[in-house]
Enzyme design. Structure first.
Site, short mmCIF file in Angstrom:
data_model
loop_
_atom_site.label_atom_id
_atom_site.label_comp_id
_atom_site.label_asym_id
_atom_site.label_seq_id
_atom_site.Cartn_x
_atom_site.Cartn_y
_atom_site.Cartn_z
N ASP A 1 1.02 -1.21 -0.09
CA ASP A 1 0.01 -0.09 -0.08
C ASP A 1 0.75 1.23 0.03
OD1 ASP A 1 -2.20 1.80 0.12
OD2 ASP A 1 -3.37 0.09 1.39
N ASP B 1 3.07 1.78 -4.77
CA ASP B 1 2.07 2.63 -5.41
C ASP B 1 2.07 1.95 -6.78
OD1 ASP B 1 0.85 4.24 -6.92
OD2 ASP B 1 1.94 5.99 -6.28
N VAL B 2 0.77 1.50 -6.94
CA VAL B 2 0.46 0.38 -8.20
C VAL B 2 0.49 1.05 -9.36
CG1 VAL B 2 -0.86 -0.99 -6.83
CG2 VAL B 2 -2.18 0.87 -7.96
N SER C 1 -16.11 -4.87 -9.21
CA SER C 1 -17.41 -4.22 -8.79
C SER C 1 -18.69 -4.91 -9.34
CB SER C 1 -16.90 -2.82 -8.64
OG SER C 1 -18.45 -2.19 -8.23
N TYR D 1 -14.96 5.43 -12.64
CA TYR D 1 -15.02 4.00 -12.05
C TYR D 1 -15.56 2.98 -12.77
CZ TYR D 1 -15.49 1.36 -7.76
OH TYR D 1 -15.54 0.30 -6.82
N LYS E 1 -13.85 -0.43 -13.90
CA LYS E 1 -14.06 -1.70 -13.24
C LYS E 1 -14.65 -2.87 -14.56
CE LYS E 1 -13.02 -1.10 -8.95
NZ LYS E 1 -11.94 -1.85 -8.19
N1 LIG Z 1 -16.33 -0.13 -0.62
C1 LIG Z 1 -17.31 -0.67 -1.68
O1 LIG Z 1 -18.63 -0.67 -1.51
C2 LIG Z 1 -16.67 -1.39 -2.94
C3 LIG Z 1 -17.68 -2.05 -3.95
C4 LIG Z 1 -16.98 -2.54 -5.02
C5 LIG Z 1 -15.47 -2.60 -5.15
N2 LIG Z 1 -14.90 -1.93 -4.07
C6 LIG Z 1 -13.65 -1.97 -4.36
O2 LIG Z 1 -12.72 -2.50 -3.49
C7 LIG Z 1 -11.53 -2.24 -3.47
C8 LIG Z 1 -11.16 -1.78 -2.17
O3 LIG Z 1 -11.96 -0.34 -1.86
P1 LIG Z 1 -12.14 -0.04 -0.25
O4 LIG Z 1 -13.62 0.05 -0.35
O5 LIG Z 1 -11.83 -1.01 0.79
O6 LIG Z 1 -11.58 1.15 -0.22
P2 LIG Z 1 -10.45 1.89 0.93
O7 LIG Z 1 -10.14 3.10 0.31
O8 LIG Z 1 -10.77 1.52 2.04
O9 LIG Z 1 -9.06 0.81 0.39
C9 LIG Z 1 -8.43 1.25 -0.67
C10 LIG Z 1 -7.02 0.91 -0.55
O10 LIG Z 1 -6.29 1.15 -1.88
C11 LIG Z 1 -5.23 1.71 -1.61
N3 LIG Z 1 -4.69 2.23 -2.86
C12 LIG Z 1 -5.27 3.44 -3.18
N4 LIG Z 1 -4.50 3.92 -4.51
C13 LIG Z 1 -3.38 3.18 -4.40
C14 LIG Z 1 -2.19 3.14 -5.21
N5 LIG Z 1 -1.70 3.86 -6.08
N6 LIG Z 1 -1.19 2.05 -4.78
C15 LIG Z 1 -1.28 1.19 -3.86
N7 LIG Z 1 -2.55 1.29 -3.09
C16 LIG Z 1 -3.46 2.24 -3.35
C17 LIG Z 1 -5.68 2.63 -0.46
O11 LIG Z 1 -4.57 3.21 0.07
C18 LIG Z 1 -6.64 1.80 0.36
O12 LIG Z 1 -5.56 1.32 1.20
C19 LIG Z 1 -11.37 -0.99 -4.47
O13 LIG Z 1 -10.94 -1.70 -5.57
C20 LIG Z 1 -12.56 -0.65 -4.74
O14 LIG Z 1 -13.05 -0.27 -5.89
C21 LIG Z 1 -15.20 -1.27 -3.21
#
Ligand SMILES: NC(=O)c1ccc[n+]([C@@H]2O[C@H](COP(=O)([O-])OP(=O)(O)OC[C@H]3O[C@@H](n4cnc5c(N)ncnc54)[C@H](O)[C@@H]3O)[C@@H](O)[C@H]2O)c1
Length: 261
Positions: free
Chosen positions: A36, A57-58, A132, A145, A149
């Site tokens: 992360d 950083d991805v 998603s 987004y 996805k």
């Molecule tokens: N929360 C929802 O309802 C939901 C629904 C569908 C999909 N998602 C997907 O689930 C995944 C996680 O999301 P979440 O809800 O836990 O959000 P979150 O913000 O809690 O977690 C996302 C994580 O990704 C990390 N991140 C962001 N940019 C980055 C980068 N450039 N390099 C490395 N790490 C990076 C952030 O630091 C964070 O730790 C995401 O791909 C999101 O699109 C979430």
């Protein structure tokens, strides 16, 4: 599920769904590396669950390769890092489009590419993408987004085809609305929730652990004949196109719909 002897990398593992995946795999005996951003303090997150951390950083290929070099070759990779930002089609600025695609789509491609190169010689492994429900539908004000996805499905299908001969499976979970900081504004607004959850068969939002359980299944040997497919984790939202809740007998309390009769 037993992950003893398995090494897992989880991108975006310091928060939300990624942290739940990391915690679940670690609790099942796996060795977990959280990748992360430095700003998210992955070292502290990893310490709290008995995992290890690499700053990554991805969107930065070099930092991703360095992180994979510092971790052991993984058996499991959860490609989970992601961001979102709200804007309508006509108001989406190039910066939002570019950043969202860079993290969610190109970042996932780079993660899969770097991981696969390391996994192929061992001829086994499992990759799970966090896609998603928005991979399939067109929720308004989320065009970048949604495109990112939906794009993950192209990576999913192609990678499954190309990695199958090396014994590497790749699948995706497709969460609906899950309680994380990404969705905090929805979860803190009862009016939004009661409307939104009318269209969820189970009448409530999801918890990060409920997505983690689906990721664990796909990552595990229980899914040994499953590759190239998606597992929707949405409480029945995709199935409930015309809505489920809101009859006279239904009540919305404590962030969920219930029916007594
Ligand atoms: N929360 C929802 O309802 C939901 C629904 C569908 C999909 N998602 C997907 O689930 C995944 C996680 O999301 P979440 O809800 O836990 O959000 P979150 O913000 O809690 O977690 C996302 C994580 O990704 C990390 N991140 C962001 N940019 C980055 C980068 N450039 N390099 C490395 N790490 C990076 C952030 O630091 C964070 O730790 C995401 O791909 C999101 O699109 C979430």
């Amino acid at each position: 599920m037993n992950f003893q002897g398995k090494n897992a990398v989880v991108t975006g593992g310091a928060n939300g769904i990624g942290l739940a995946i990391s915690r679940s795999i670690a609790a099942a005996g796996g060795s977990v590396w959280i990748f992360d951003l430095a700003s998210e303090n992955p070292v502290e997150a990893a310490r709290s669950i008995g995992a290890q951390a690499c700053i990554a950083d991805v969107t930065d290929r070099q930092s991703l390769e360095r992180a994979f070099d510092n971790a052991v070759v993984p058996d499991i990779v959860a490609v989970n890092a992601g961001i979102s930002g709200l804007a309508s089609l006509t108001e989406t600025p190039p910066a939002l489009w570019n950043r969202t695609l860079a993290v969610n789509l190109t970042g996932a491609f780079d993660t899969v590419q770097v991981a696969a190169a390391r996994m192929k010689p061992r001829r086994q492994g499992s990759i799970v993408l966090t896609a998603s429900t928005n991979s399939f539908d067109g929720e308004a004000d989320l065009i970048a987004y949604n495109a990112s996805k939906a794009g993950l499905l192209g990576i999913l299908h192609t990678a499954a085809n190309e990695l199958g001969p090396y014994g590497i499976r790749i699948n995706a979970v497709c969460p609906g609305l899950i309680r994380t900081r990404l969705t905090a504004s929805s979860f803190s607004n009862p009016a939004v929730l009661s409307e939104y959850f009318k269209h969820i068969a189970l009448g409530r939002g999801g918890e990060p652990e409920e997505v983690a359980q689906a990721v664990m299944f796909l990552a595990s040997d229980l899914a040994s004949y499953i590759t190239g497919t998606t597992l929707v984790v949405d409480g029945g939202q995709m199935a409930a196109k015309f809505g489920t809740w809101g009859q006279a007998t239904d009540r919305f309390d404590e962030q969920r719909w219930t029916r007594d009769v």
